[in-house]
Every structure is written in structure tokens, then in C-alpha cells.
Design an enzyme around this catalytic site. Structure first.
Site, PDB file in Angstrom:
ATOM      1  N   PRO A  91      -1.003   5.208  -6.367  1.00 55.99           N
ATOM      2  CA  PRO A  91      -1.186   5.898  -5.662  1.00 55.99           C
ATOM      3  C   PRO A  91      -2.453   5.989  -5.619  1.00 55.99           C
ATOM      4  CG  PRO A  91      -0.045   6.947  -7.336  1.00 55.99           C
ATOM      5  CD  PRO A  91       0.124   5.618  -7.451  1.00 55.99           C
ATOM      6  N   ARG A 156       9.307 -10.655   5.141  1.00 58.05           N
ATOM      7  CA  ARG A 156       9.294 -10.784   7.218  1.00 58.05           C
ATOM      8  C   ARG A 156       8.256 -11.913   7.925  1.00 58.05           C
ATOM      9  NH1 ARG A 156       7.823  -7.425  10.418  1.00 58.05           N
ATOM     10  NH2 ARG A 156       9.589  -7.168  12.228  1.00 58.05           N
TER      11      ARG A 156
HETATM   12  N1  ADE Z   1       3.288   4.654  -6.798  1.00 55.96           N
HETATM   13  C1  ADE Z   1       3.679   5.967  -7.052  1.00 55.96           C
HETATM   14  N2  ADE Z   1       3.595   6.143  -6.053  1.00 55.96           N
HETATM   15  C2  ADE Z   1       3.085   5.546  -5.539  1.00 55.96           C
HETATM   16  C3  ADE Z   1       2.540   5.134  -3.616  1.00 55.96           C
HETATM   17  N3  ADE Z   1       2.132   5.838  -3.448  1.00 55.96           N
HETATM   18  N4  ADE Z   1       2.287   4.343  -4.012  1.00 55.96           N
HETATM   19  C4  ADE Z   1       2.142   2.769  -4.814  1.00 55.96           C
HETATM   20  N5  ADE Z   1       2.564   2.802  -5.706  1.00 55.96           N
HETATM   21  C5  ADE Z   1       2.896   4.616  -6.569  1.00 55.96           C
END
Ligand code: ADE
Length: 227
Positions: A91, A156
């Protein structure tokens, strides 16, 4: 040449439905992409195949340990030259978007690493110097769903995967605007008619109408997008 995609995860089974259906399946069958799933646990040197532990400093949850992860990534990097672009799904990463999907679709090789639990031991980033990618400002229970989102958007775009090259070129975001609205049969449904211009067969008018609609929708739904 096919894109070679290595995915490192503790739950390879999550990917089986995704790869067995629709566009990803077609891309694999057409050999536009070669996907290899690797279970990080297989690299654990621990006698119980442990892959996580409690965080130093205390706090909830578990952290993925360095050893299985670093060994798994180094093995994947060594599997084929060139080593490829190393991406951790997390994240705190750079926000994934259509432009980056296009960029990744032109690589020869990608290695996607999915985390679980509270995340990765930070030393993994110091050692491996990967890119960090996020699919949005929300927290998933693991990187697998994020990896599938990235894979789908990239796959894609690979040459020969979609029916026509225009399909991807006219997608939302491909030109910095949303896609135009689409209509199909029947010409009228519950009193709602398909716009007359689309049924008239004048392609210059249709193109102009679609451009105008795409801009109007972008202004309405996504005024933040560059145009
Ligand atoms: N792992 C947990 N949340 C995530 C997110 N929002 N983007 C990428 N990997 C993640």
C-alpha cells in the site's frame, strides 16, 4: 516475444481461477505471456517452513521474515536473463495507473512479489531495491489481488491478446480521458433509444460524437484527469 511474469506469493492457488478464464487464459494460450507462480514458503530454511514472525517493538500481527523472501526473489531473478523489473505490491507504493500498465507491457520480464500479514521486513527493500506499487489507498489482506489487477491491466495490452489493436487504444485513460459510452442491440429498450447518430453509419459523425461524449463524461465523472 512473450512477456515472462514470475509471481512470488504464499498463496499461489489464489491465481488459478484468474489464469484459467477469459483474457488472461487467452494470452497464455496464445503464448503472449508466460506466467510462473512460486510459493515463497518453498524457500524457507526453517524446519517448520516458517515465513513470518512477531514484530520487533511489539504491536499486532506478524511480519514476513527476510530469509524465505530474499532467497525466493534471488532465485527468480537468476532463473532467466535479463533479471527483469522487480515489483513489490504494497500500500505504500507508487499508485498504479494505465500509463504504467503500458510501460510494464513493454518489458521482457516482470517479477511481482505479494506480501501477507502486516507486511515485509523493511530490510528486504534495502537488500533487493525493488519498485513498490499500490493499486489504491486501501489495505488488502495481501498483495495477490493487487498483483492480479496489475497482471490483468498489463496482459490485455500485450500484442495479439485483444481482438483488435483499437480495443486497447480507445480504453478509458489510454488518451487521458474516459471512454465514450457504448450501445448494442436492441435499438430501443424500455423506451430508451440508442442515439440516432450511431445508427446512421456516418463514421466521421460517429467519431466526432464519441470524442465529444468522452470529454463530457471525463468533465462530469473525473474532472481531476488530465485531458
Ligand atoms: N497489499 C495490501 N494492500 C495493497 C494495495 N492497496 N496495493 C498493493 N498491494 C497491497
Amino acid at each position: 516475444m512473450a512477456l515472462r511474469l514470475d509471481v512470488l506469493t504464499l498463496f499461489p492457488g489464489i491465481f488459478s481461477g484468474f489464469l484459467a478464464e477469459s483474457i488472461p487464459r487467452i494470452a497464455v494460450e496464445k503464448k503472449a505471456v508466460e506466467v510462473r507462480l512460486h510459493n515463497i514458503r518453498a524457500w524457507s530454511a526453517d524446519k517448520h517452513a516458517k515465513v513470518d514472525d512477531r514484530p520487533f517493538g511489539g504491536g499486532p500481527g506478524m511480519v514476513m521474515t527476510c530469509q524465505p523472501l530474499v532467497d525466493a526473489v534471488e532465485a527468480a531473478l537468476a532463473m532467466r536473463s535479463p533479471p527483469g523489473r522487480l515489483v513489490f505490491l504494497t500500500p505504500e507504493g507508487r499508485r498504479f495507473d494505465q500509463q504504467l500498465a503500458g510501460e510494464l507491457s513493454r518489458e521482457e520480464r516482470l517479477i511481482l512479489v505479494c506480501g501477507r500479514y502486516e507486511g515485509f521486513d523493511e530490510r528486504v527493500f534495502e537488500l533487493l531495491k525493488p519498485e513498490r506499487l499500490s493499486i489504491g489507498d486501501f489495505v488488502l489482506s495481501g498483495g495477490e489481488v493487487a498483483a492480479m489487477a496489475v497482471m490483468d491491466a498489463v496482459i490485455r495490452l500485450l500484442p495479439g491478446v485483444l481482438g483488435s489493436a483499437e480495443s486497447a487504444a480507445s480504453d478509458s485513460f489510454a488518451n487521458g480521458v474516459l471512454d465514450h459510452p457504448h450501445y448494442t442491440q436492441p435499438p430501443e429498450f424500455r423506451g430508451l433509444a440508442v442515439p440516432e447518430v450511431l445508427r446512421g453509419g456516418n463514421h466521421a459523425w460517429i467519431d466526432a460524437w464519441r470524442r465529444e461524449q468522452a470529454l463530457a463524461r471525463t468533465r462530469r465523472f473525473r474532472p481531476d484527469l488530465p485531458r
